[in-house]
Motif scaffolding. Structure first.
Motif, PDB file in Angstrom:
ATOM      1  N   GLN A   6      18.263 -13.749 -27.264  1.00 46.80           N
ATOM      2  CA  GLN A   6      18.715 -13.035 -26.560  1.00 46.80           C
ATOM      3  C   GLN A   6      17.977 -11.915 -26.240  1.00 46.80           C
ATOM      4  OE1 GLN A   6      22.549 -12.134 -29.022  1.00 46.80           O
ATOM      5  NE2 GLN A   6      21.710 -10.127 -29.345  1.00 46.80           N
ATOM      6  N   CYS A   7      18.790 -11.073 -25.310  1.00 47.47           N
ATOM      7  CA  CYS A   7      17.973  -9.588 -25.089  1.00 47.47           C
ATOM      8  C   CYS A   7      18.390  -8.612 -26.162  1.00 47.47           C
ATOM      9  CB  CYS A   7      18.391  -9.293 -23.756  1.00 47.47           C
ATOM     10  SG  CYS A   7      20.200  -8.923 -23.462  1.00 47.47           S
ATOM     11  N   LEU A  71       7.259 -15.451 -11.771  1.00 48.60           N
ATOM     12  CA  LEU A  71       8.624 -14.970 -11.735  1.00 48.60           C
ATOM     13  C   LEU A  71       8.957 -14.579 -13.146  1.00 48.60           C
ATOM     14  CD1 LEU A  71      10.407 -17.846  -9.742  1.00 48.60           C
ATOM     15  CD2 LEU A  71       9.617 -15.376  -8.964  1.00 48.60           C
ATOM     16  N   GLN A  72       9.254 -13.219 -13.184  1.00 47.77           N
ATOM     17  CA  GLN A  72       9.568 -12.682 -14.295  1.00 47.77           C
ATOM     18  C   GLN A  72      11.089 -12.426 -14.583  1.00 47.77           C
ATOM     19  OE1 GLN A  72       6.983 -11.707 -16.589  1.00 47.77           O
ATOM     20  NE2 GLN A  72       5.464 -12.481 -15.099  1.00 47.77           N
ATOM     21  N   PHE A  73      11.501 -12.871 -15.655  1.00 47.26           N
ATOM     22  CA  PHE A  73      13.248 -12.719 -15.974  1.00 47.26           C
ATOM     23  C   PHE A  73      13.222 -11.710 -17.051  1.00 47.26           C
ATOM     24  CE2 PHE A  73      12.448 -16.568 -13.777  1.00 47.26           C
ATOM     25  CZ  PHE A  73      13.368 -16.661 -12.709  1.00 47.26           C
ATOM     26  N   PHE A  74      14.422 -10.807 -16.710  1.00 46.02           N
ATOM     27  CA  PHE A  74      14.776  -9.843 -17.958  1.00 46.02           C
ATOM     28  C   PHE A  74      15.973  -9.377 -17.731  1.00 46.02           C
ATOM     29  CE2 PHE A  74      13.158  -7.678 -13.830  1.00 46.02           C
ATOM     30  CZ  PHE A  74      14.140  -6.674 -13.723  1.00 46.02           C
ATOM     31  N   CYS A  75      16.596  -8.678 -18.905  1.00 41.31           N
ATOM     32  CA  CYS A  75      17.949  -8.399 -18.817  1.00 41.31           C
ATOM     33  C   CYS A  75      18.379  -7.166 -17.784  1.00 41.31           C
ATOM     34  CB  CYS A  75      18.324  -7.873 -20.353  1.00 41.31           C
ATOM     35  SG  CYS A  75      20.459  -7.456 -20.226  1.00 41.31           S
ATOM     36  N   GLY A  79      16.802  -4.216 -19.939  1.00 39.03           N
ATOM     37  CA  GLY A  79      15.537  -4.404 -19.723  1.00 39.03           C
ATOM     38  C   GLY A  79      14.586  -5.414 -20.355  1.00 39.03           C
ATOM     39  N   SER A  80      15.307  -6.150 -21.367  1.00 38.12           N
ATOM     40  CA  SER A  80      14.242  -6.875 -22.303  1.00 38.12           C
ATOM     41  C   SER A  80      13.653  -7.950 -21.513  1.00 38.12           C
ATOM     42  CB  SER A  80      15.177  -7.545 -23.204  1.00 38.12           C
ATOM     43  OG  SER A  80      15.507  -6.476 -24.311  1.00 38.12           O
TER      44      SER A  80
END
Length: 134
Positions: A6-7, A71-75, A79-80
């Motif tokens: 998880q983030c 493609l960057q995926f973050f919370c 922001g994690s």
């Protein structure tokens, strides 16, 4: 190996099946900037073996020097950085960020890439004074 993670705030949670031998360190300048540190540690997973358990991450598209889009995926809450993948639907892999994996203590990097961009002091960190907490 089955993993979950998880983030930082817990808003985005996931599970995946990974090969522990696919853990790598990337020293590219994009990874340095996207993490705000010297390098990024990731583990590969097949897209079909990755499943979000709660809430969708936010996406950021970065075009690299090669012209390929990452493609960057973050919370969206904390922001994690959580994972990245290519924008090509035929690319079967994603790269999960090690720091978000609950089982991270069991995963050891097996290779380093983009070493020409590595900061010159990275190989010396093992020699620095150490404390168990701060």
């Amino acid at each position: 190996m089955r993993i979950d993670g998880q983030c930082h705030c817990g808003y985005v949670r996931y599970e995946a099946e990974i090969d522990p031998a696919s853990v790598s360190i990337c020293h590219c300048t994009d990874c340095q900037m996207l993490t705000g540190t010297a390098y990024r540690v990731s583990v590969a997973a097949r897209r079909q073996d990755f499943r979000l358990l709660s809430n969708a991450p936010k996406q950021y598209a970065k075009t690299g020097d090669s012209g390929r889009v990452s493609l960057q995926f973050f919370c969206p809450e904390c922001g994690s950085p959580i994972y990245r993948c290519s924008d090509r639907s035929d690319d079967p892999e994603i790269a999960i960020r090690l720091g978000t994996i609950r089982q991270r203590q069991d995963l050891r990097p097996r290779r380093q890439i983009w070493c020409r961009s590595a900061l010159p002091w990275v190989e010396e960190i093992g020699q620095l004074p150490r404390r168990p907490g701060d």
